[in-house]
Design a protein around this motif. Sequence first.
Motif, mmCIF file in Angstrom:
data_model
loop_
_atom_site.group_PDB
_atom_site.id
_atom_site.type_symbol
_atom_site.label_atom_id
_atom_site.label_comp_id
_atom_site.label_asym_id
_atom_site.label_seq_id
_atom_site.Cartn_x
_atom_site.Cartn_y
_atom_site.Cartn_z
ATOM 1 N N PHE A 106 -4.652 5.405 -5.610
ATOM 2 C CA PHE A 106 -4.989 7.087 -6.187
ATOM 3 C C PHE A 106 -5.384 7.716 -5.057
ATOM 4 O O PHE A 106 -6.585 7.929 -5.080
ATOM 5 C CB PHE A 106 -5.934 6.913 -7.178
ATOM 6 C CG PHE A 106 -5.362 5.944 -8.617
ATOM 7 C CD1 PHE A 106 -4.500 6.624 -9.574
ATOM 8 C CD2 PHE A 106 -5.404 4.624 -8.547
ATOM 9 C CE1 PHE A 106 -4.004 5.959 -10.467
ATOM 10 C CE2 PHE A 106 -4.824 3.868 -9.485
ATOM 11 C CZ PHE A 106 -4.194 4.552 -10.597
ATOM 12 N N TYR A 107 -4.900 8.195 -4.003
ATOM 13 C CA TYR A 107 -5.219 8.950 -3.037
ATOM 14 C C TYR A 107 -4.497 10.309 -3.012
ATOM 15 O O TYR A 107 -5.133 11.164 -2.337
ATOM 16 C CB TYR A 107 -4.739 8.231 -1.741
ATOM 17 C CG TYR A 107 -3.260 8.296 -1.564
ATOM 18 C CD1 TYR A 107 -2.329 9.321 -1.155
ATOM 19 C CD2 TYR A 107 -2.557 6.928 -1.690
ATOM 20 C CE1 TYR A 107 -0.931 9.203 -1.083
ATOM 21 C CE2 TYR A 107 -1.355 6.834 -1.706
ATOM 22 C CZ TYR A 107 -0.373 7.691 -1.358
ATOM 23 O OH TYR A 107 0.901 7.627 -1.256
ATOM 24 N N SER A 108 -4.101 10.579 -4.163
ATOM 25 C CA SER A 108 -3.698 12.062 -4.201
ATOM 26 C C SER A 108 -4.230 12.798 -5.463
ATOM 27 O O SER A 108 -4.340 12.382 -6.605
ATOM 28 C CB SER A 108 -2.042 11.978 -4.858
ATOM 29 O OG SER A 108 -1.289 11.751 -3.702
ATOM 30 N N ARG A 109 -5.292 13.601 -5.041
ATOM 31 C CA ARG A 109 -5.721 14.506 -5.965
ATOM 32 C C ARG A 109 -5.236 15.811 -6.378
ATOM 33 O O ARG A 109 -4.691 16.564 -5.615
ATOM 34 C CB ARG A 109 -7.415 14.886 -5.138
ATOM 35 C CG ARG A 109 -8.473 15.729 -5.903
ATOM 36 C CD ARG A 109 -9.649 15.654 -5.249
ATOM 37 N NE ARG A 109 -10.542 16.543 -6.224
ATOM 38 C CZ ARG A 109 -11.636 16.142 -6.178
ATOM 39 N NH1 ARG A 109 -12.308 15.569 -5.247
ATOM 40 N NH2 ARG A 109 -12.726 17.039 -6.852
ATOM 41 N N VAL A 110 -5.404 16.185 -7.640
ATOM 42 C CA VAL A 110 -4.756 17.303 -8.234
ATOM 43 C C VAL A 110 -5.779 18.309 -8.059
ATOM 44 O O VAL A 110 -6.917 18.356 -8.473
ATOM 45 C CB VAL A 110 -4.535 17.143 -9.886
ATOM 46 C CG1 VAL A 110 -4.003 18.172 -10.338
ATOM 47 C CG2 VAL A 110 -3.642 15.695 -9.990
ATOM 48 N N LEU A 115 -1.042 18.827 -5.059
ATOM 49 C CA LEU A 115 -1.739 17.544 -4.610
ATOM 50 C C LEU A 115 -2.076 17.444 -3.220
ATOM 51 O O LEU A 115 -1.523 18.062 -2.230
ATOM 52 C CB LEU A 115 -0.827 16.263 -4.662
ATOM 53 C CG LEU A 115 -0.294 15.939 -6.178
ATOM 54 C CD1 LEU A 115 0.818 14.442 -6.141
ATOM 55 C CD2 LEU A 115 -1.365 15.656 -7.113
ATOM 56 N N GLU A 118 -6.198 12.401 0.081
ATOM 57 C CA GLU A 118 -7.604 12.046 0.459
ATOM 58 C C GLU A 118 -7.835 10.666 0.503
ATOM 59 O O GLU A 118 -7.221 10.007 -0.268
ATOM 60 C CB GLU A 118 -8.659 12.590 -0.790
ATOM 61 C CG GLU A 118 -8.772 14.189 -0.794
ATOM 62 C CD GLU A 118 -9.598 14.636 -1.679
ATOM 63 O OE1 GLU A 118 -10.650 14.038 -1.918
ATOM 64 O OE2 GLU A 118 -9.794 15.786 -2.223
ATOM 65 N N MET B 1 -7.207 24.523 -12.855
ATOM 66 C CA MET B 1 -6.409 23.780 -11.881
ATOM 67 C C MET B 1 -4.728 23.748 -12.368
ATOM 68 O O MET B 1 -4.481 23.369 -13.731
ATOM 69 C CB MET B 1 -6.456 22.359 -11.768
ATOM 70 C CG MET B 1 -7.850 21.871 -11.052
ATOM 71 S SD MET B 1 -8.033 20.141 -10.859
ATOM 72 C CE MET B 1 -8.597 19.666 -12.630
ATOM 73 N N ASP B 8 4.215 17.934 -7.834
ATOM 74 C CA ASP B 8 2.745 17.895 -7.846
ATOM 75 C C ASP B 8 2.287 17.250 -9.169
ATOM 76 O O ASP B 8 1.070 17.040 -9.360
ATOM 77 C CB ASP B 8 2.074 18.883 -7.370
ATOM 78 C CG ASP B 8 2.126 19.489 -5.935
ATOM 79 O OD1 ASP B 8 2.294 18.640 -5.256
ATOM 80 O OD2 ASP B 8 2.063 20.643 -5.628
ATOM 81 N N ILE B 77 -8.959 14.873 -11.023
ATOM 82 C CA ILE B 77 -7.858 14.117 -11.371
ATOM 83 C C ILE B 77 -6.962 13.476 -10.190
ATOM 84 O O ILE B 77 -6.658 14.273 -9.346
ATOM 85 C CB ILE B 77 -7.021 14.967 -12.407
ATOM 86 C CG1 ILE B 77 -7.489 15.501 -13.572
ATOM 87 C CG2 ILE B 77 -5.494 14.352 -12.689
ATOM 88 C CD1 ILE B 77 -6.915 16.716 -14.236
ATOM 89 N N TRP B 78 -6.538 12.245 -10.418
ATOM 90 C CA TRP B 78 -5.792 11.634 -9.343
ATOM 91 C C TRP B 78 -4.438 10.909 -9.778
ATOM 92 O O TRP B 78 -4.664 10.498 -10.925
ATOM 93 C CB TRP B 78 -6.502 10.686 -8.719
ATOM 94 C CG TRP B 78 -8.028 11.007 -8.196
ATOM 95 C CD1 TRP B 78 -9.118 11.232 -9.114
ATOM 96 C CD2 TRP B 78 -8.436 11.138 -6.664
ATOM 97 N NE1 TRP B 78 -10.131 11.778 -8.113
ATOM 98 C CE2 TRP B 78 -9.649 11.926 -6.946
ATOM 99 C CE3 TRP B 78 -7.807 11.091 -5.615
ATOM 100 C CZ2 TRP B 78 -10.446 12.131 -5.823
ATOM 101 C CZ3 TRP B 78 -8.472 11.354 -4.522
ATOM 102 C CH2 TRP B 78 -9.931 12.002 -4.585
ATOM 103 N N LEU B 79 -3.285 11.092 -8.762
ATOM 104 C CA LEU B 79 -2.205 10.405 -9.442
ATOM 105 C C LEU B 79 -1.986 9.355 -8.490
ATOM 106 O O LEU B 79 -2.285 9.611 -7.232
ATOM 107 C CB LEU B 79 -1.049 11.770 -9.129
ATOM 108 C CG LEU B 79 -0.978 12.582 -10.023
ATOM 109 C CD1 LEU B 79 0.070 13.438 -9.969
ATOM 110 C CD2 LEU B 79 -1.498 12.404 -11.463
ATOM 111 N N ASP B 80 -1.140 8.164 -8.833
ATOM 112 C CA ASP B 80 -1.206 7.193 -7.850
ATOM 113 C C ASP B 80 0.055 7.478 -7.050
ATOM 114 O O ASP B 80 0.619 8.303 -7.021
ATOM 115 C CB ASP B 80 -1.086 5.827 -8.668
ATOM 116 C CG ASP B 80 0.033 5.665 -9.229
ATOM 117 O OD1 ASP B 80 1.039 6.569 -9.634
ATOM 118 O OD2 ASP B 80 0.505 4.313 -9.641
#
Lengths: 131, 131
Positions: A106-110, A115, A118, B1, B8, B77-80
């Motif tokens: 989970f390194y992609s922040r919305v 994205l 981080e 957001m 994204d 909010i985070w995506l994997d």
Amino acid sequence: MTPSAPSDNPDFSKGDGLLPAIAQDAVTGEVLMMAYMNPESYAETVRTGRAVYFSRSRNKLWRKGEESGNVQEVQSIWLDCDRDTILLKVHQIGDAACHTGYRSCFYSRVTSDGLVEEGTKVFDPDKVYKK
Amino acid sequence: MTPSAPSDNPDFSKGDGLLPAIAQDAVTGEVLMMAYMNPESYAETVRTGRAVYFSRSRNKLWRKGEESGNVQEVQSIWLDCDRDTILLKVHQIGDAACHTGYRSCFYSRVTSDGLVEEGTKVFDPDKVYKK
């Protein structure tokens, strides 16, 4: 660990035989990844103390770290109130759970700009997964 | 957001239109619960800053806390890496995410003697969910 009664096990009937399993760093609390387990992978995880998932894309057991060496030593296993989600508190060997080399998947922040990545890459996947 | 590009956004094509969403306490790191989101619930979560899931059992949007008042204020909010799992870091109003009254849904620990309930009940569900 050998859960003693059916009601002490995950209810695999709820997820077409596959249930989501969250891996969380046992010390820092960081959520590292989410994958799926079938009864066999769950049983092996309980028995061996190492996280074993079921790969939906490869349709077979996925012994986490079997290629990279980045195994997950399971410190404790938790079930949610519906017994249809599994939470593993783990010690992540190699300090990275993600195949991209990031510590957490989970390194992609919305953000409002899309994205944003981080986090820090712990390893170079090209060097770990030898082609 | 408002994520700006399709890439994204979560890839809802992967989960038959539903993707798992993990709610984690933004401060303590405790994993509170896991539920599912469809595109509509994800969009409303992003837009409003409050967690909205999709209830598979009721087959409709589930605005977390709409009955109990225990809403989840979304901090990030985070995506994997595969964009098929969502992680919400939240501030849990009412201090309990679980309908049983426990702070976290993951209050059942797997032990050699079966499941052991650990954790503290924050509220009495009979008083919160008035029949």
